[in-house]
Design an enzyme around this catalytic site. Sequence first.
Site, short mmCIF file in Angstrom:
data_model
loop_
_atom_site.label_atom_id
_atom_site.label_comp_id
_atom_site.label_asym_id
_atom_site.label_seq_id
_atom_site.Cartn_x
_atom_site.Cartn_y
_atom_site.Cartn_z
CG ASN A 8 82.71 53.37 117.70
OD1 ASN A 8 82.61 52.98 118.87
ND2 ASN A 8 83.53 52.80 116.83
CD1 TRP A 9 81.41 58.64 121.86
CD2 TRP A 9 81.10 58.23 124.03
NE1 TRP A 9 80.49 59.54 122.33
CE2 TRP A 9 80.28 59.31 123.67
CE3 TRP A 9 81.06 57.78 125.35
CZ2 TRP A 9 79.45 59.97 124.57
CZ3 TRP A 9 80.23 58.43 126.26
CH2 TRP A 9 79.43 59.52 125.86
CE LYS A 10 87.20 54.65 116.68
NZ LYS A 10 88.02 54.25 115.57
CG HIS A 86 84.55 49.08 114.48
ND1 HIS A 86 85.91 49.23 114.41
CD2 HIS A 86 84.01 50.31 114.28
CE1 HIS A 86 86.18 50.51 114.17
NE2 HIS A 86 85.04 51.17 114.09
CD GLU A 88 88.90 50.83 115.86
OE1 GLU A 88 88.20 50.80 116.88
OE2 GLU A 88 89.14 51.89 115.24
CD GLU A 161 83.12 52.46 110.19
OE1 GLU A 161 83.02 53.64 110.54
OE2 GLU A 161 83.53 51.57 110.95
N GLY A 167 90.28 56.44 111.49
CA GLY A 167 91.22 57.01 112.45
C GLY A 167 92.51 57.52 111.83
CB SER A 204 88.98 60.14 108.45
OG SER A 204 90.02 59.34 108.99
N GLY A 225 84.03 58.12 114.67
CA GLY A 225 84.84 57.74 115.83
C GLY A 225 85.47 58.96 116.48
N GLY A 226 86.69 59.27 116.08
CA GLY A 226 87.48 60.34 116.71
C GLY A 226 86.73 61.64 116.95
C1 PEP Z 1 84.91 54.32 113.55
O1 PEP Z 1 85.22 54.20 114.73
O2 PEP Z 1 84.13 53.53 113.05
C2 PEP Z 1 85.51 55.39 112.77
C3 PEP Z 1 85.06 55.58 111.55
O3 PEP Z 1 86.50 56.13 113.36
P1 PEP Z 1 87.06 57.55 112.82
O4 PEP Z 1 85.86 58.44 112.60
O5 PEP Z 1 87.95 58.04 113.92
O6 PEP Z 1 87.78 57.27 111.55
#
Ligand code: PEP
Length: 241
Positions: A8-10, A86, A88, A161, A167, A204, A225-226
């Site tokens: 997930n590049w956001k 999600h 966010e 999640e 993040g 994370s 994500g990150g």
């Molecule tokens: C996500 O975007 O769903 C996520 C889990 O981000 P991260 O891996 O950065 O925590």
Amino acid sequence: MSKLLILNWKMNPATLEEALFLAMESDYKDVVVAPPFPFIEEVGKILKKAELGAQDLFWEDKGAFTGEVSAKELKSIGVKYVIIGHSERRHKLGETDEMIAKKLKAAADNGLIPVLCVGETKAEKDAVKKEAVIKRQLEKGLSLIGQKSKVKSQMLLIAYEPVWAIGTGDPETPESALKTINYIKKLLKTTDKSLQIKVLYGGSVNSQNLGDYLKYKEVEGALVGGASLKKEEVQKMVKLI
Ligand code: PEP
């Protein structure tokens, strides 16, 4: 059996050039790349082994909905998976369980594989409401698919999640994630048997800790994500799935 890695590049990267470079470096089997909307089509042309994902969709097919993107539009450019609900979007953009249910139905009706995100906030965790929150998110999120819906999707993914782990560099422990994933699987036992359901962990995740989650057969993949924005991380992570 191989597990799934959803990247997930956001709202990253900033340019198409960077997106295409990252896509090339992420093109592996059992990987789903979910770029921002403006880059999806071009990224799709690069991917040969990975599948294409979107980070959101709108529930109507077409019409006066400025700024929104439909399941049909996504499907027409080769999208296979779509992330829905999600945290966010739930917590920063006010997305409700009712909106999420409509999005999930639109995705499933149009043959996109929904990736429904569920998870508790820190306050909900501290108040020992984790299970109740997840139960509500699952029940409401899935409330419009089922016997009466003409679901075309064969598969449904749930990403557990915890909001506080996203993040933050503070992941849920693998043991606790496993416990919650087993709880989710128990709740899903009564769901339409024709749907193949997989449950993933997200929050994370990186190349250092991914293996600690995936060693459990019940954890069928990860939503990242990150770490998905760093090619070295992606290349290390794909070796673990
Ligand atoms: C996500 O975007 O769903 C996520 C889990 O981000 P991260 O891996 O950065 O925590």
